[in-house]
Write a protein that holds these residues in place. Structure first.
Motif, PDB file in Angstrom:
ATOM      1  N   LEU A  93      42.263  45.055  36.914  1.00 24.45           N
ATOM      2  CA  LEU A  93      43.568  44.443  37.169  1.00 24.45           C
ATOM      3  C   LEU A  93      44.495  44.687  35.990  1.00 24.45           C
ATOM      4  O   LEU A  93      44.126  44.456  34.838  1.00 24.45           O
ATOM      5  CB  LEU A  93      43.423  42.933  37.387  1.00 24.45           C
ATOM      6  CG  LEU A  93      42.507  42.473  38.526  1.00 24.45           C
ATOM      7  CD1 LEU A  93      42.371  40.951  38.502  1.00 24.45           C
ATOM      8  CD2 LEU A  93      43.044  42.929  39.869  1.00 24.45           C
ATOM      9  N   ASP A  94      45.717  45.152  36.267  1.00 22.40           N
ATOM     10  CA  ASP A  94      46.713  45.342  35.218  1.00 22.40           C
ATOM     11  C   ASP A  94      48.089  45.385  35.876  1.00 22.40           C
ATOM     12  O   ASP A  94      48.203  45.644  37.078  1.00 22.40           O
ATOM     13  CB  ASP A  94      46.459  46.636  34.436  1.00 22.40           C
ATOM     14  CG  ASP A  94      47.084  46.600  33.051  1.00 22.40           C
ATOM     15  OD1 ASP A  94      46.387  46.207  32.099  1.00 22.40           O
ATOM     16  OD2 ASP A  94      48.279  46.953  32.937  1.00 22.40           O
ATOM     17  N   ASN A  95      49.139  45.133  35.075  1.00 21.59           N
ATOM     18  CA  ASN A  95      50.487  45.129  35.634  1.00 21.59           C
ATOM     19  C   ASN A  95      51.246  46.432  35.397  1.00 21.59           C
ATOM     20  O   ASN A  95      52.423  46.522  35.722  1.00 21.59           O
ATOM     21  CB  ASN A  95      51.300  43.944  35.083  1.00 21.59           C
ATOM     22  CG  ASN A  95      51.580  44.062  33.597  1.00 21.59           C
ATOM     23  OD1 ASN A  95      50.829  44.716  32.884  1.00 21.59           O
ATOM     24  ND2 ASN A  95      52.639  43.427  33.127  1.00 21.59           N
ATOM     25  N   HIS A  96      50.578  47.439  34.847  1.00 21.12           N
ATOM     26  CA  HIS A  96      51.217  48.726  34.595  1.00 21.12           C
ATOM     27  C   HIS A  96      50.606  49.774  35.529  1.00 21.12           C
ATOM     28  O   HIS A  96      49.469  50.216  35.318  1.00 21.12           O
ATOM     29  CB  HIS A  96      51.043  49.146  33.140  1.00 21.12           C
ATOM     30  CG  HIS A  96      51.724  48.234  32.163  1.00 21.12           C
ATOM     31  ND1 HIS A  96      53.085  48.124  32.085  1.00 21.12           N
ATOM     32  CD2 HIS A  96      51.218  47.376  31.244  1.00 21.12           C
ATOM     33  CE1 HIS A  96      53.409  47.246  31.148  1.00 21.12           C
ATOM     34  NE2 HIS A  96      52.287  46.770  30.627  1.00 21.12           N
ATOM     35  N   SER A 119      32.646  52.624  43.987  1.00 21.17           N
ATOM     36  CA  SER A 119      32.528  51.182  43.734  1.00 21.17           C
ATOM     37  C   SER A 119      33.653  50.645  42.859  1.00 21.17           C
ATOM     38  O   SER A 119      33.699  49.440  42.592  1.00 21.17           O
ATOM     39  CB  SER A 119      31.186  50.881  43.057  1.00 21.17           C
ATOM     40  OG  SER A 119      30.100  51.248  43.884  1.00 21.17           O
ATOM     41  N   VAL A 120      34.555  51.520  42.387  1.00 18.71           N
ATOM     42  CA  VAL A 120      35.611  51.120  41.450  1.00 18.71           C
ATOM     43  C   VAL A 120      36.957  51.066  42.163  1.00 18.71           C
ATOM     44  O   VAL A 120      37.358  52.024  42.832  1.00 18.71           O
ATOM     45  CB  VAL A 120      35.693  52.122  40.271  1.00 18.71           C
ATOM     46  CG1 VAL A 120      36.844  51.752  39.332  1.00 18.71           C
ATOM     47  CG2 VAL A 120      34.374  52.148  39.506  1.00 18.71           C
ATOM     48  N   ARG A 121      37.648  49.926  42.018  1.00 21.90           N
ATOM     49  CA  ARG A 121      38.993  49.760  42.565  1.00 21.90           C
ATOM     50  C   ARG A 121      39.909  49.232  41.471  1.00 21.90           C
ATOM     51  O   ARG A 121      39.463  48.514  40.569  1.00 21.90           O
ATOM     52  CB  ARG A 121      38.989  48.758  43.726  1.00 21.90           C
ATOM     53  CG  ARG A 121      38.244  49.225  44.957  1.00 21.90           C
ATOM     54  CD  ARG A 121      38.101  48.112  45.965  1.00 21.90           C
ATOM     55  NE  ARG A 121      37.123  47.121  45.517  1.00 21.90           N
ATOM     56  CZ  ARG A 121      36.831  46.016  46.198  1.00 21.90           C
ATOM     57  NH1 ARG A 121      37.466  45.749  47.319  1.00 21.90           N
ATOM     58  NH2 ARG A 121      35.933  45.161  45.746  1.00 21.90           N
ATOM     59  N   THR A 122      41.184  49.576  41.557  1.00 20.99           N
ATOM     60  CA  THR A 122      42.181  49.010  40.643  1.00 20.99           C
ATOM     61  C   THR A 122      43.295  48.379  41.473  1.00 20.99           C
ATOM     62  O   THR A 122      43.553  48.783  42.608  1.00 20.99           O
ATOM     63  CB  THR A 122      42.776  50.084  39.711  1.00 20.99           C
ATOM     64  OG1 THR A 122      43.370  51.127  40.491  1.00 20.99           O
ATOM     65  CG2 THR A 122      41.710  50.667  38.797  1.00 20.99           C
ATOM     66  N   LEU A 123      43.952  47.391  40.874  1.00 22.36           N
ATOM     67  CA  LEU A 123      45.030  46.680  41.563  1.00 22.36           C
ATOM     68  C   LEU A 123      46.124  46.343  40.562  1.00 22.36           C
ATOM     69  O   LEU A 123      45.840  45.790  39.490  1.00 22.36           O
ATOM     70  CB  LEU A 123      44.498  45.393  42.200  1.00 22.36           C
ATOM     71  CG  LEU A 123      45.494  44.552  42.990  1.00 22.36           C
ATOM     72  CD1 LEU A 123      46.017  45.325  44.195  1.00 22.36           C
ATOM     73  CD2 LEU A 123      44.851  43.250  43.450  1.00 22.36           C
TER      74      LEU A 123
END
Length: 199
Positions: A46-49, A71-75
């Protein structure tokens, strides 16, 4: 080693254990965790950039095997806004299901208290390192972060995860140490903290 012993998947559960990297930036630690723990886990960064998350995805594609990569996701999520927290956590059903919560050089106290009070499962581990405020009798840090809201007091996390617990939850502190990190070429004190939820 103490933390690694806690991070053995529980094969009695149908769902894979979940690791969340809060403020994952360009994914260095997210990819390291995925490489170390493997495809038996799910990972969310999780990150805002959004541009940093693009780099995180590229790093994952470069260094992870296909089963682990899947298995890896980003948001993209602004972790400093309450509404964004709920938006991020809701779809993934994070409450009570996080087995590993990680943060590095990132501090948003509400996130930590929600990890403690809502997100972490029994047996789950918190691994966190971030900047410390200068002691009261010393000048303020000579490099960012300068604001007290962005740095911890000494012993703050140990206090919060022992005396600050509610709802019958309890934690065992595995590590609570002070070190230093370079920021803009200046040494700044840092907290290194690990605990496990035991009830």
């Amino acid at each position: 080693a103490a933390a690694q012993a806690q991070l053995t998947p529980n094969h009695n559960n149908a769902a894979k254990p979940l690791a969340v990297d809060f403020g994952c930036g360009s994914g260095r630690d997210l990819v390291y965790l995925a490489h170390a723990l493997g495809a038996e886990w799910d990972f969310i960064g999780l990150d805002n950039h959004s541009f940093a998350l693009d780099r995180a995805q590229g790093l994952a594609e470069r260094y992870l095997t296909p089963p682990t990569l899947r298995s890896v996701r980003t948001l993209c999520c602004d972790l400093r806004k309450r509404t964004e927290l709920d938006r991020c956590f809701g779809p993934f059903g994070l409450n009570g299901n996080v087995q590993l919560a990680h943060g590095s050089r990132f501090l948003q106290r509400e996130i930590l208290w929600r990890i403690r009070d809502e997100l972490l499962s029994i047996g789950g581990v918190v691994i966190w390192n971030t900047f410390l405020c200068a002691p009261d009798n010393e000048p303020r840090n000579l490099a960012p972060p300068y604001r007290s809201a962005r740095c911890l007091e000494r012993g703050e996390l140990a206090h919060a995860f022992t005396l600050g617990c509610t709802g019958g939850r309890s934690y065992e502190i595995l590590l609570d140490e002070t070190h230093a990190a370079l920021t803009r070429g200046v040494s700044v004190p840092t907290a290194h903290f690990i605990c496990v939820r035991v009830a």
